[in-house]
Enzyme design. Sequence first.
Site, mmCIF file in Angstrom:
data_model
loop_
_atom_site.group_PDB
_atom_site.id
_atom_site.type_symbol
_atom_site.label_atom_id
_atom_site.label_comp_id
_atom_site.label_asym_id
_atom_site.label_seq_id
_atom_site.Cartn_x
_atom_site.Cartn_y
_atom_site.Cartn_z
ATOM 1 N N ILE A 28 43.231 36.174 39.394
ATOM 2 C CA ILE A 28 42.294 35.081 39.706
ATOM 3 C C ILE A 28 40.883 35.572 39.378
ATOM 4 O O ILE A 28 40.313 36.403 40.080
ATOM 5 C CB ILE A 28 42.446 34.650 41.180
ATOM 6 C CG1 ILE A 28 43.894 34.193 41.418
ATOM 7 C CG2 ILE A 28 41.440 33.543 41.513
ATOM 8 C CD1 ILE A 28 44.198 33.693 42.811
ATOM 9 N N THR A 58 34.335 39.394 33.228
ATOM 10 C CA THR A 58 34.030 40.744 32.721
ATOM 11 C C THR A 58 35.142 41.729 33.084
ATOM 12 O O THR A 58 35.659 42.444 32.214
ATOM 13 C CB THR A 58 32.695 41.235 33.345
ATOM 14 O OG1 THR A 58 31.697 40.260 33.080
ATOM 15 C CG2 THR A 58 32.268 42.572 32.782
ATOM 16 N N VAL A 59 35.512 41.791 34.345
ATOM 17 C CA VAL A 59 36.518 42.778 34.771
ATOM 18 C C VAL A 59 37.931 42.276 34.457
ATOM 19 O O VAL A 59 38.742 43.007 33.875
ATOM 20 C CB VAL A 59 36.376 43.083 36.287
ATOM 21 C CG1 VAL A 59 37.407 44.125 36.709
ATOM 22 C CG2 VAL A 59 34.964 43.576 36.621
ATOM 23 N N VAL A 90 34.404 50.163 45.019
ATOM 24 C CA VAL A 90 33.318 51.141 45.220
ATOM 25 C C VAL A 90 33.193 52.041 43.999
ATOM 26 O O VAL A 90 34.173 52.674 43.571
ATOM 27 C CB VAL A 90 33.572 52.017 46.476
ATOM 28 C CG1 VAL A 90 32.402 52.982 46.696
ATOM 29 C CG2 VAL A 90 33.789 51.158 47.711
ATOM 30 N N GLY A 137 27.111 43.152 31.576
ATOM 31 C CA GLY A 137 28.196 42.885 32.537
ATOM 32 C C GLY A 137 28.155 43.783 33.759
ATOM 33 O O GLY A 137 29.142 43.896 34.486
ATOM 34 N N LYS A 180 29.472 48.567 49.630
ATOM 35 C CA LYS A 180 30.288 49.733 49.256
ATOM 36 C C LYS A 180 30.229 50.797 50.347
ATOM 37 O O LYS A 180 31.241 51.426 50.679
ATOM 38 C CB LYS A 180 29.785 50.286 47.917
ATOM 39 C CG LYS A 180 30.036 49.315 46.766
ATOM 40 C CD LYS A 180 29.222 49.678 45.539
ATOM 41 C CE LYS A 180 29.552 48.765 44.367
ATOM 42 N NZ LYS A 180 28.563 48.813 43.290
#
Length: 423
Positions: free
Chosen positions: A7, A11-12, A125, A180, A198
């Site tokens: 979902i 970019t990732v 992180v 990005g 993080k």
Amino acid sequence: MIRVGIIGVGTVGSHVVKILQENEDIITARSGKKIIPIIGVVKDTTKKRDVNLPLSSDVNDVLDNPEVDVVVELMGGVDEAYKIVTRALKNKKAVVTANKALLAYHRYELRDLAGDTPIGYEASVAGGIPIIKALREGLSANHIEAIKGIMNGTCNFILTKMMNEKAEFADVLREAQALGYAEADPTFDVGGFDAAHKLLILASIAYGIDVKPEEILIEGIEHINSEDIYFAKEFGYNIKLLTIAKKSGDQVELRVHPALVPITQMIAKVDGVMNGISVIGDRVGETMYYGPGAGGSATASAVVSDLIDIARHTQNSPMLGFIKPLEKSGLTLMNRDNICTQYYIRVTVEDKIGVLSKISEILGKHSISISSFLQKQDVKKEERAVLLFSTHTCKESDIQKALQELSQLEFVELKPAMIRIEA
Ligand SMILES: NC(=O)C1=CN([C@@H]2O[C@H](COP(=O)(O)OP(=O)(O)OC[C@H]3O[C@@H](n4cnc5c(N)ncnc54)[C@H](OP(=O)(O)O)[C@@H]3O)[C@@H](O)[C@H]2O)C=CC1
Ligand SMILES: N[C@@H](CC=O)C(=O)O
Ligand code: NA
């Protein structure tokens, strides 16, 4: 075989698909199973993208799909992502997420809901650095004394270019967005919030701290200017957005803020989009982790590592790393007023006699001792001077009171600024 629904294929997400497809040989060899992306969900299915995966705009096509074993959440945001991850867990689907904002607010609820259903969050992180694994597994025999690091690639990219190339903040931020690195709303990066998210994730593994971002000290890099950079260079510092967790007795201080770091320290040499984290354990001593903290490919590398973990250990939740909340371990969150460190102060004044002695008097009254001093003419206004001080170690509450008092002086022309020094 493990079948994956993703979902968020931005970019990732698009790099997760690429890695799963292009590195299939090594992934299958290492996990003992094929890990196949079968469907992706995006907002706009008509957008042109370089990804070979059937796409839908309906999350139910993943969440209610009996063929999907693992849901990878890479859309970002808190509320909607929380609903999606909750539904996936209720449907007994394992989850992998890179969403630190989600975990900063809901990590303990999700842990409790997940039970034995795995949740992986390595990418949340420090992007590609396996810091969650290091803390949760490699250092698990240790009491963690401190975690100090650079955990936001966007800020480090901006600060590096401002320090080394005299680049303008806004221009470099645009560049970081184009590459990005930045969050959908980049104020999360430059305001220090992303690094704080993080920090809270790491603090839950290290100390069992169940606090929200609003409860800790968070300052961003928006106010750093050329005078601060000048002072840093004159006195041998680099400016970094630091993320700090430090245990003192039965208290833990948690803070995110820009800091002057001596250039001799390893962390000061971490430049660009790179992240660097020092973790001190009571048995191992200091350990350091370095690598790309943002960017599609590096972050996707961490997402896929969680998928491989899930394929290897379906009975063993990778999220068990979040230990019991802090109160039960006797630790409390340190009040920010009690933080002790060194400080750098910038005061912009009308250039006239008596100004310096009045400022020294106020600092002295608050038990603040000056360590070094520089004066610069203000380039924007001739009759204005910028006074730059560093202090010996003193208390946060004293600095805050002194800054407040300085800002009331009639010859002080701009709100005084402060950056902590982490020597
Ligand atoms: N970028 C990075 O370097 C890192 C990012 N992360 C985290 O990873 C996550 C993803 O980041 P990133 O890939 O950069 O973000 P992007 O904005 O590039 O991608 C987000 C994706 O989610 C989709 N999406 C957003 N909202 C919805 C919705 N309501 N319904 C369906 N799809 C939706 C978007 O669709 P569409 O494409 O149609 O717009 C897009 O495909 C975030 O949580 C971020 O914090 C973590 C570490 C590093
Ligand atoms: N925006 C974040 C992305 C990775 O977590 C950053 O710049 O570090
Ligand atoms: Na990581």
